[in-house]
Every structure is written in structure tokens, then in C-alpha cells.
Design a protein around this motif. Sequence first.
Motif, mmCIF file in Angstrom:
data_model
loop_
_atom_site.group_PDB
_atom_site.id
_atom_site.type_symbol
_atom_site.label_atom_id
_atom_site.label_comp_id
_atom_site.label_asym_id
_atom_site.label_seq_id
_atom_site.Cartn_x
_atom_site.Cartn_y
_atom_site.Cartn_z
ATOM 1 N N ILE A 107 0.864 -1.180 0.000
ATOM 2 C CA ILE A 107 0.000 0.000 0.000
ATOM 3 C C ILE A 107 0.897 1.225 0.000
ATOM 4 O O ILE A 107 1.774 1.353 0.849
ATOM 5 C CB ILE A 107 -0.933 -0.027 1.221
ATOM 6 C CG1 ILE A 107 -1.930 -1.166 1.014
ATOM 7 C CG2 ILE A 107 -1.645 1.297 1.382
ATOM 8 C CD1 ILE A 107 -2.716 -1.482 2.218
ATOM 9 N N PHE B 176 1.707 5.573 -0.657
ATOM 10 C CA PHE B 176 1.219 6.943 -0.541
ATOM 11 C C PHE B 176 1.811 7.703 -1.709
ATOM 12 O O PHE B 176 3.023 7.722 -1.885
ATOM 13 C CB PHE B 176 1.684 7.553 0.787
ATOM 14 C CG PHE B 176 1.150 6.791 1.956
ATOM 15 C CD1 PHE B 176 -0.057 7.130 2.523
ATOM 16 C CD2 PHE B 176 1.834 5.690 2.447
ATOM 17 C CE1 PHE B 176 -0.573 6.390 3.567
ATOM 18 C CE2 PHE B 176 1.324 4.945 3.491
ATOM 19 C CZ PHE B 176 0.116 5.297 4.059
ATOM 20 N N ILE C 49 2.419 10.436 9.126
ATOM 21 C CA ILE C 49 1.073 10.211 8.599
ATOM 22 C C ILE C 49 0.057 10.209 9.737
ATOM 23 O O ILE C 49 -1.033 10.768 9.622
ATOM 24 C CB ILE C 49 1.030 8.905 7.785
ATOM 25 C CG1 ILE C 49 1.997 9.002 6.607
ATOM 26 C CG2 ILE C 49 -0.377 8.607 7.292
ATOM 27 C CD1 ILE C 49 2.280 7.694 5.924
ATOM 28 N N ALA D 212 -5.793 14.431 2.318
ATOM 29 C CA ALA D 212 -5.534 13.025 1.982
ATOM 30 C C ALA D 212 -6.801 12.356 1.483
ATOM 31 O O ALA D 212 -7.902 12.646 1.963
ATOM 32 C CB ALA D 212 -5.006 12.289 3.202
ATOM 33 N N VAL E 154 -8.259 8.714 1.315
ATOM 34 C CA VAL E 154 -7.999 7.412 1.925
ATOM 35 C C VAL E 154 -9.162 6.483 1.592
ATOM 36 O O VAL E 154 -10.308 6.922 1.578
ATOM 37 C CB VAL E 154 -7.879 7.587 3.460
ATOM 38 C CG1 VAL E 154 -7.565 6.281 4.130
ATOM 39 C CG2 VAL E 154 -6.817 8.627 3.789
ATOM 40 N N THR F 282 -8.044 -2.255 1.999
ATOM 41 C CA THR F 282 -6.837 -1.451 2.187
ATOM 42 C C THR F 282 -6.895 -0.647 3.481
ATOM 43 O O THR F 282 -5.884 -0.410 4.121
ATOM 44 C CB THR F 282 -6.710 -0.451 1.011
ATOM 45 O OG1 THR F 282 -7.026 -1.131 -0.183
ATOM 46 C CG2 THR F 282 -5.324 0.118 0.908
ATOM 47 N N ARG F 283 -8.119 -0.236 3.858
ATOM 48 C CA ARG F 283 -8.277 0.632 5.009
ATOM 49 C C ARG F 283 -7.747 -0.021 6.279
ATOM 50 O O ARG F 283 -7.079 0.614 7.084
ATOM 51 C CB ARG F 283 -9.758 0.987 5.164
ATOM 52 C CG ARG F 283 -10.108 1.830 6.362
ATOM 53 C CD ARG F 283 -9.412 3.173 6.302
ATOM 54 N NE ARG F 283 -9.949 4.026 7.358
ATOM 55 C CZ ARG F 283 -10.857 4.969 7.146
ATOM 56 N NH1 ARG F 283 -11.297 5.190 5.941
ATOM 57 N NH2 ARG F 283 -11.318 5.693 8.139
ATOM 58 N N PHE G 135 -4.083 0.041 6.379
ATOM 59 C CA PHE G 135 -3.667 1.422 6.605
ATOM 60 C C PHE G 135 -3.782 1.760 8.093
ATOM 61 O O PHE G 135 -2.882 2.333 8.691
ATOM 62 C CB PHE G 135 -4.537 2.354 5.759
ATOM 63 C CG PHE G 135 -4.338 3.807 6.026
ATOM 64 C CD1 PHE G 135 -3.182 4.433 5.601
ATOM 65 C CD2 PHE G 135 -5.293 4.542 6.699
ATOM 66 C CE1 PHE G 135 -2.986 5.786 5.853
ATOM 67 C CE2 PHE G 135 -5.107 5.880 6.954
ATOM 68 C CZ PHE G 135 -3.945 6.509 6.528
ATOM 69 N N TYR H 109 -9.572 2.985 -6.894
ATOM 70 C CA TYR H 109 -8.372 3.815 -6.975
ATOM 71 C C TYR H 109 -8.475 4.832 -8.107
ATOM 72 O O TYR H 109 -7.879 5.900 -8.032
ATOM 73 C CB TYR H 109 -7.140 2.940 -7.170
ATOM 74 C CG TYR H 109 -6.811 2.073 -5.987
ATOM 75 C CD1 TYR H 109 -6.838 2.584 -4.694
ATOM 76 C CD2 TYR H 109 -6.459 0.743 -6.154
ATOM 77 C CE1 TYR H 109 -6.536 1.794 -3.611
ATOM 78 C CE2 TYR H 109 -6.153 -0.056 -5.075
ATOM 79 C CZ TYR H 109 -6.196 0.465 -3.794
ATOM 80 O OH TYR H 109 -5.892 -0.320 -2.730
ATOM 81 N N THR I 44 -9.677 7.955 -6.665
ATOM 82 C CA THR I 44 -8.632 8.651 -5.915
ATOM 83 C C THR I 44 -7.699 9.386 -6.874
ATOM 84 O O THR I 44 -7.336 10.535 -6.653
ATOM 85 C CB THR I 44 -7.825 7.631 -5.085
ATOM 86 O OG1 THR I 44 -8.721 6.748 -4.434
ATOM 87 C CG2 THR I 44 -6.963 8.328 -4.068
ATOM 88 N N VAL J 124 -3.952 7.273 -1.223
ATOM 89 C CA VAL J 124 -3.508 5.940 -0.812
ATOM 90 C C VAL J 124 -3.895 4.961 -1.919
ATOM 91 O O VAL J 124 -5.062 4.878 -2.299
ATOM 92 C CB VAL J 124 -4.165 5.542 0.523
ATOM 93 C CG1 VAL J 124 -3.737 4.150 0.935
ATOM 94 C CG2 VAL J 124 -3.801 6.545 1.599
#
Lengths: 344, 425
Positions: free
Chosen positions: A112, A114, A130, A166, A168, A175-176, A179, A227, A230, A243
Amino acid sequence: MKKLFAAASLLALIATPAFAARDQIHVAGSSTVLPYAQIVAEGFAKANNKFKAPVVESGGSGAGIKQFCAGVGEAFIDIANSSRPIKPEEIATCATNGVKDIVEAKFGYDGIVFAFDKSVGDVKLTQSDIYLALAAMVPVDGKMAANPNKTWKQLNKDLPDMPIMAFVPGEKHGTREVFEQKVLMAGCVANKGDAAFIAGGMSKEDAAKACVKMRKDGASVDIDGDYTETLARLGTNKTAVGVFGLSFYQSNSDKLKVASVGGVVPSVETVASGKYPVSRPLFFYIKKAHVGVIPGIMEYANYFVSTKVAGAEGPLAEAGLVPSPEAELAKVQASVKAGTPMGK
Amino acid sequence: MSDINTISPHLKKRRRAEWLFRAYGLAAIIFCFLAVAVLFTSIISKGYTAFRQTHITLPVNFDASIIDPDGTKNVDTLMAADYQQLVKKALLDKLQIKPEDKPTRKRAMDLLSHSADTELRDLIIANPAIIGKTQDVSLTASDNVDAVLKGTIDRTVPEADRQISDQQLAWIDQFSKDGKITKDFNTKLFTAGASSQPETAGLWVAILGSFYMMLTVILIAVPLGIAAAIYLEEFAPKNRITDFIEVNVNNLAAVPSIVFGLLGLAIFINGFGLPRSASLVGGLVLSLMTLPTIIIATRAALGSIPPSIKEAALGVGASKMQMIFHHALPLAVPGILTGTIIGLVRALGETAPLLMIGMVAFIVDPPKSILEPATALPIQIYMWATSAERGFSERTGAATIVLLLFSFVMNAGAIYLRRKFERRW
């Protein structure tokens, strides 16, 4: 009337091979695993003339496991993809619905990352940075207070003077969880935030939950889509951080610039060696009761974990999967081949 | 007392109000047109490139010792042969790369699609006579080569950040100089199923799935909807029960579509045990969704027929059924068709209910019956839109164009039929 009859018989004709046993494997689950499962499904059908390509649904790890655990029979899926290990309560649900023997296969890892827009340039982050940027509560003079940080420079003078913003993955995203655990929790511990919470009268579990709580004042935005969304958000907000999964970043490395975490730049090598701290294993789960009923399940599973597919030189690694070390993969291959159910 | 002198001061105001009202209306229409124009230009400009696909022509030696060592021309042997080796040899010979040079070899192979071997296989199966001969074959290029030639990959980006290396660019330039690179109509876009590689991904499974679902909706929702509407409009007594039914038909039309998906999962898959992801289940769910639209449209069409026509038919001795089938229904056809086709077009574009029944899936093989797994056009658009590879974003646009064309054809059909059956009185 004649026309209606003709139409009805046309429908009947299309439906003739009615209720013949399903001859296609049905897979569902994690959207992170989906691209890999697609490659495997395609390759599997190409390599075996006997079997049809499996049907692969996405929809998330949790949703996939839920369908997987719904029961035994043709109407239920055979394999669940997951970007996290199956939970004990899910195994229990499975058992009550008659899904008893489950074979687990860990086929690789996902990093994962950034990433900023290309124009930002190199940024060196740490988990602590972070955490201080994105957590709801951070230690200020030894006490926990609502996050006062507005720019990255405020929390670490080596970071660029940019407002904190950010994107996220939302809470339903696999993924969360990674993270929260590998970044926020680690950063919280590094800043002694958990100790401060406990000193303030919280239980250990509550402190852990409070540590991973993200700020809701607009500096961090949850993305419930993929994604691609994002990426689009970063396109309009050039100083924000997003992310992403490692493989997604690699396909878009001309638009994004990845930040190092703890001095390690994420790449297939650094994730596989364990140097890069933010990674997670990827799994698929096989319903043993369906083996022998739906043709090709074990062949598909063996093909998936085979060295030529999941190994370092295989097509999955090319698509961004971080392959397991050889010894680990060999172990998985052996257990899949033997069909050893979990916990036995 | 109102003479011309008392009216004229108001007259100016009235004219102004009228002029403003017209201007508002015109502005609204211009705004709608602009919105549509922007939408279409953005979709078409994004998607039109996907209708062409780059191919690289290579002289391939169909070596008999690799394809058919026994010389039997048995189909199974031909299917199982290692065509990848032929592709590799043709490409390496052409670019004069030594087979030992592994990294260069890999970069060269990345110029061609992963499906190049399947293309050779299909060629051989179709015509086994070419075994042993050398022939120029046009092979599908990889998505990165395609993207470079279409300009979606920027050549000026530093090599490390580019999806394609300097050496590969040099090869591509050499091929185009020799006229070995052609851009042809992308037939795979219409004949192939889902694929993890953009250059081999197509819409066929989605088109078939959408077609089967529309067929199911036409065969189930249209007769049921029209029958229900005729009964409610012409036969049912007017009492509390029919009022209750009427209110609920209207309610049903307002139910969010995802709810129908949940219903489909619970009833058709878990209850009746119909197969997951099958277009039959999708069609049934969409039928339920379209049913209220058809009922309401049909009732409105039947209700708008002048009572004089119905009464005249009854008056000369027609039975109620004769009156409906000989007079009322033919006159209501334009209205029924319009409602039905609006319902169908809505069903064609629906994704939410199909999510629940497993139709949002990666399906390679085209379905042979309505019981086999399939996807639908809007789902394919969604799945391509969420893929990371660059080639999928133009395909998303192309799939949208195809879906829009489908809707246009259906709408045009509705207008044509309406004009044909329209009658004035």
C-alpha cells in the motif's frame, strides 16, 4: 397468437440445457485480488482445453466471504478471494451453513503506497508523520487533543509546506484495515498516543480504536470507490496525497510520484523482502465440498499458486503482485495440492 | 371605462413579460442541448480511438516440427501446440535479438499482445494447409504500443516513469517506418469476452447478456403488463381492492432498482435455485422492475381512447373482449409501445439490481444459453472504468458509445412504430 407461441418456443430453445450441472467455477471477493484472478482465469482456460474460464465477481473481501459461507450447492460460489485472512466469526458462520472444510491459499502480497501528484516531487514520510497528519486525536504537550496540524511542515520541518489533504480508501475497503493497523497504529505507538489514551482512563481496546480514528475536519476524505476515483481527485487537487495499491501506482507512474515510508521506497522488491512496512497478504479460499462436483476447482487452485503463475517471473508479478518468497510459496503449493483444510 | 389610453401603459409591460417568458423557454432548451452536446463530445472524443487497434505484421514460419511433429493434422495436437514459440522466433528474428539475451527478449515480447499465440492457433485450425510455410501475419500489438501510437502515452516523459522503454520506442518507430504497423478496425471489441489485457477485451459477452435479458423482459414483462393493465382498466370493478392495487402499482414504479436485485437474490437464486450470474435471473429481475412502467403506460393509453369508440363497438353488439381486441387495443398501441420501450431502455441501462445477483463479473466465455453466466453492457462499462490499465479508459468510452447506439436504435424504433400506428380523431 402464433407469434406469441413462436416467441415462447424460442425462449424454451435458448433455455434447453436447463439445470445441467454447473461446469464453470464461480469465484467472488476482493477487488484487489480481482485483476490477478482475472489473469489466472484467462490463463487457466487457455492452458486447459477441458475447462471453461471461471466466472470472477468482485465486490469486496467481506461480501465474497459472506457469499462463500452462505451454503453448499450449485447456487453458491466455490472460491472466495480475500485481501485479508478469513475471520474466526466468518468461519463460524460458514460452519453453521454447512461449509466445513475450507482450504486456504496465500498466493502473494500487496503493497500500500502513498502517492502525490507528479508535480510535488520526492516526499519522505514516516508512519509517525502520517499519524500526526491524519489522526483525529494527537498528543499535544503530552495530552491528547483534536488534531491541530494544518500543513505537513507543521508536524515535520523536513516536509513540504503544503496543506494536509488526503484521500484514503473508505471503511469497507480491505486497504483501510492495513492502513489503520500498519500506519496509524504504528504512528500512534511511536508518538506514545496509546499510552496517553490509557493514562486518560481508556481501556487498552478503546485506546487502540481511538488511535486509528481519522480526522473528520475535511483534511482527510474517505473514498468509497476505486483507486481510479482517488487518482481523479489527485488530478484536481495537486498537493493532496492518495492511498493506492502498489500495482495501481505502477500502471500510473507517469502521473503519480510515490512517497517513501520510513526511508524505504515501495517496490516489488522492498515489499517482498519485508523492508517496506505497509503491505498485506492476499488469499483465496476453496470450498472443499464443491471439489469433485464442479469440475476444475483443484486444477484452478493448483494453477493459481504454481510457480509459473504466482512466482517471481509469472504474469501476476508482472501485473503488480508482490510474490511470496520461494520457500513460502512452496509450502502453499504443497498444502493446496494436498487439499488440507484450515485447522486440520 | 377602458379605452386605448388606459391600456397602452400596461401593454408595454405585458409584451415585456411575454418576451421574457419566451426567452426563458428558449434558454432552457439551449441549456439542454449544450449539456447533451458536451456529454456526447466527451464520450465520443474519449472512446472513438478504441474502434481501431494496432497490429504488427511479422513473417511467421509455421514450423511443422513445432506445430504438428507427427504430421497427423489432428485437431487436438494442433490445439495443444506451443504457438508462443513461433511468435517468439518470428519477432526475435525480425528484430535480430539473440535468444540468450533474456531482458531484451522480454522487452521485445512486450510489444505483442499475450493473445498472439492464440491468433496463430486460430489461423492454423482454420487452415491447416499453411503448416510448414512462412507467411506474413498481422498480430495484435500490446496495449502499450497501441497507447504510444494513439498518443495516450507521452513520449517526452523520462524513461523511468514511462510504461514503455526507449528501446521499445525505437523498435516501434522502425516497424512503422517499414510499414509493418497497421491500424485496423478493432473486431475483437465486438467478438471477444472479458480479458485482463485491454487489447483482447471485448463486449460480446455483455452484448449477448443484454440481448438475452431484453428478450426475457419482452417475453415476460410485456404480456403480463398489458394483460394486467387491460384487466384493471376494462374489467376490474371499481372498489377499495382495485384502488389498493392501483396505488401499489404506482408505488412499485418508484421503488429503487437495487431493491429488485435483493428480491431477485432471495427469490430466484436462493428460493428457486436458478444459477447465479445467469441472464435469465437478470431478465426476471428487470422484468419485475419494468412491469409497473408498462402497466401504467398501457392503462394511460387505454384510458385516452374516446369512449365513443368503445361504446359504438358495444352498441353494434360486440362482446367486451371483441371491443378490446378489435378497437381499444389497436388504438392504444402507440401509447403502449412508447411506455414499453421507455421501460426497456431503462432496463438496458440498469446495473444496480444486477450487482446483487452476481452479474458484475469477469466472464470470458460467451453464454450459450440464458442459464449461463453473462454480464450486461452497463456493467462492462463500470468494470472497465475501474481498471488501472490505460487501454481500458478508451474502451470505457467505446462501450458507452455502443450502449448509447443501442438505446438510440430502440428509441428510433419506438418513434417509427408510434408514427405508423398513430391515428387521429
